[in-house]
Write an enzyme that holds these catalytic residues in place. Structure first.
Site, PDB file in Angstrom:
ATOM      1  N   HIS A  30      -9.916  -3.959  -4.704  1.00 47.28           N
ATOM      2  CA  HIS A  30      -8.543  -4.056  -4.166  1.00 47.28           C
ATOM      3  C   HIS A  30      -8.162  -5.532  -4.098  1.00 47.28           C
ATOM      4  CE1 HIS A  30      -5.315  -2.515  -1.223  1.00 47.28           C
ATOM      5  NE2 HIS A  30      -5.051  -3.804  -1.462  1.00 47.28           N
ATOM      6  N   HIS A  32      -4.934  -8.620  -4.762  1.00 49.57           N
ATOM      7  CA  HIS A  32      -3.579  -9.089  -5.089  1.00 49.57           C
ATOM      8  C   HIS A  32      -3.691 -10.418  -5.822  1.00 49.57           C
ATOM      9  CE1 HIS A  32      -1.659  -6.039  -2.533  1.00 49.57           C
ATOM     10  NE2 HIS A  32      -2.743  -6.190  -1.792  1.00 49.57           N
ATOM     11  N   LYS A 119      -0.962   3.295  -7.162  1.00 44.37           N
ATOM     12  CA  LYS A 119      -0.942   2.849  -5.769  1.00 44.37           C
ATOM     13  C   LYS A 119       0.251   3.445  -5.034  1.00 44.37           C
ATOM     14  CE  LYS A 119      -2.143   0.401  -2.161  1.00 44.37           C
ATOM     15  NZ  LYS A 119      -2.242  -1.049  -1.972  1.00 44.37           N
ATOM     16  N   HIS A 156      -2.034   3.062   0.708  1.00 40.00           N
ATOM     17  CA  HIS A 156      -1.805   2.220   1.884  1.00 40.00           C
ATOM     18  C   HIS A 156      -1.485   3.195   3.012  1.00 40.00           C
ATOM     19  CE1 HIS A 156      -0.540  -1.538   4.006  1.00 40.00           C
ATOM     20  NE2 HIS A 156      -0.078  -0.589   4.813  1.00 40.00           N
ATOM     21  N   HIS A 194      -8.321  -0.396   2.464  1.00 39.98           N
ATOM     22  CA  HIS A 194      -8.446  -1.266   3.644  1.00 39.98           C
ATOM     23  C   HIS A 194      -8.439  -0.474   4.955  1.00 39.98           C
ATOM     24  CE1 HIS A 194      -4.139  -0.833   3.159  1.00 39.98           C
ATOM     25  NE2 HIS A 194      -4.064  -1.754   2.231  1.00 39.98           N
ATOM     26  N   ASP A 267      -8.707  -6.914  -0.552  1.00 38.14           N
ATOM     27  CA  ASP A 267      -7.291  -7.031  -0.188  1.00 38.14           C
ATOM     28  C   ASP A 267      -6.905  -8.499  -0.018  1.00 38.14           C
ATOM     29  OD1 ASP A 267      -4.727  -6.120   0.229  1.00 38.14           O
ATOM     30  OD2 ASP A 267      -5.012  -5.725   2.361  1.00 38.14           O
TER      31      ASP A 267
HETATM   32  O1  DOR Z   1      -1.847  -7.770   4.460  1.00 39.67           O
HETATM   33  C1  DOR Z   1      -1.423  -7.271   3.445  1.00 39.67           C
HETATM   34  N1  DOR Z   1      -0.947  -8.017   2.418  1.00 39.67           N
HETATM   35  N2  DOR Z   1      -1.404  -5.936   3.353  1.00 39.67           N
HETATM   36  C2  DOR Z   1      -0.832  -5.325   2.311  1.00 39.67           C
HETATM   37  O2  DOR Z   1      -0.840  -4.117   2.303  1.00 39.67           O
HETATM   38  C3  DOR Z   1      -0.164  -6.084   1.242  1.00 39.67           C
HETATM   39  C4  DOR Z   1      -0.686  -7.435   1.145  1.00 39.67           C
HETATM   40  C5  DOR Z   1       0.193  -8.335   0.310  1.00 39.67           C
HETATM   41  O3  DOR Z   1       0.500  -7.967  -0.826  1.00 39.67           O
HETATM   42  O4  DOR Z   1       0.535  -9.424   0.774  1.00 39.67           O
HETATM   43 ZN    ZN Z   2      -3.478  -4.729  -0.586  1.00 41.19          ZN
END
Ligand code: DOR
Ligand code: ZN
Length: 363
Positions: A30, A32, A119, A156, A194, A267
């Site tokens: 997971h 970003h 997702k 989520h 998460h 995450d």
């Molecule tokens: O803390 C987070 N940041 N939770 C999420 O679900 C998305 C993520 C983000 O993309 O910044």
């Molecule tokens: Zn995430």
């Protein structure tokens, strides 16, 4: 997993004299990575730590089609610096589910060989989720096809109902949405992403092998007190928000249990420092720089370093039907200070635990 000890002989896996820890190269289930200059800034960190990552699709605009996912994958590969880790790092893509995702897009995703999952962001739940799902019923045809072909749904798991206390949103989502969803689609492959609560752990434990959960380093290491330690701590703010200590303990227990339904997903979610340190700060903890070091700390504190390799390197790959990696990484016991700040395009990025000393270091 190989262990190296200061003294040979009486050592147990929990012995703090252990000096190095070599494990099969892990995967991040997971992640970003963002896009553009932000992507270029953070991608090398993940490539150093992980062989593969499941990349989240919450760009602006979101990655809703297989064609967009393929183009994004190319941009990720182009952002990798030269070097051995970057050469072998493989991004695995996801699609962003909307109320109007067509079933044909699911078929294209399956046929692509690069999209591993879809997702599900409840609309309004978190960063760039406004194009997300307003009511899960809108996606029943798509979910039926995903169940049929075995394409995982990554969830989520928070209700967006403003009436529900923010600390209860995961538990209520499990009651209102996930449990009925699995009754309707009992063979749907699903990852509760998460996990932050005891109820989340119990949900994963009590369902079939088609259901799994990811655990972040920050949720294993911190409880909600970390949000207010001497003042507001924006860099510890993520969603789902940190919960009370009893929940953190349930997460640690799940992570070190050896249950293959729980695996590593950082995450890691970079935001520019000004966007975090703001009147309405963004959610996300940046851990791609030092993810393994942070997980090692959590597992060692639980007396379970011997459980780290399977959690980090085996169970996620197994769930996604990917071959386990064969190369290794080595952590050594060495104090080092997390940088206060990292470059992030024209901005800067504050990693989790900035300025603090960690006891494990990735070679
Ligand atoms: O803390 C987070 N940041 N939770 C999420 O679900 C998305 C993520 C983000 O993309 O910044
Ligand atoms: Zn995430």
């Amino acid at each position: 997993m190989r262990w190296r000890w200061r003294k040979s002989g009486e050592a147990s896996p929990y012995n703090r004299s252990m000096q190095t820890l070599t494990l099969i190269r892990p995967d991040d289930a997971h992640l970003h990575l963002r896009d553009g200059a932000a992507l270029a800034a953070v991608a090398p960190h993940t490539a150093r730590q992980f062989a593969r990552a499941i990349v989240m699709p919450n760009l602006k605009p979101p990655v809703t089609t297989t064609a967009q996912a393929a183009a994004y994958r190319e941009r990720i590969l182009a952002a990798m610096p030269a070097g051995p880790a970057a050469l072998t790092f493989a991004p695995h893509m996801t699609l962003y589910l909307t109320d109007s995702t067509p079933v044909a897009e699911i078929d294209r995703a399956r046929d692509s060989g690069i999209v591993r999952a879809v997702k599900y962001y409840p609309a309004g739940a978190t960063t760039h989720s406004d194009a997300g799902v307003t009511a899960v019923e809108n996606c029943f045809a798509v979910l039926a096809r995903m169940e049929e072909i075995g394409l995982p749904l990554l969830v989520h798991g928070e209700v967006t109902d403003a009436e529900v206390d923010i600390f209860d949103r995961e538990r209520v989502f499990i009651e209102r949405v996930l449990t009925p969803l699995l009754r309707r689609f009992p063979r749907l492959r699903l990852v509760l992403e998460h996990i932050t609560t005891r109820e989340g752990v119990q949900f994963v434990e009590s369902t079939g092998s088609n259901v799994a959960g990811t655990l972040t380093a920050h949720h294993l290491l911190m409880n909600r007190n970390a949000l207010f330690a001497g003042g507001v701590r924006p860099h510890n703010y993520c969603l789902p928000v940190l919960k009370r200590e009893t929940h953190r303990q349930a997460l640690v227990h799940a992570a070190v249990s050896g249950n293959p339904k729980f695996f590593l997903g950082t995450d890691s979610a970079p935001h520019a420092r000004q966007a975090k340190e703001a009147a309405c700060g963004c959610a996300g903890c940046y851990t791609a720089l030092h993810a393994l070091e942070l997980y090692a700390e959590a597992f060692e504190d639980a007396g379970a370093l011997d459980k780290l390799e399977a959690f980090a390197s085996f169970y996620g790959a197994d769930f996604y039907g990917l071959p386990r990696n064969t190369s290794t990484v080595t952590l050594e016991r060495a104090d080092w200070r997390v940088p206060d700040s990292l470059p992030f395009g024209d901005d800067t990025l504050t990693p989790l635990r900035a300025g603090e000393v960690l006891r494990w270091k990735l070679r």
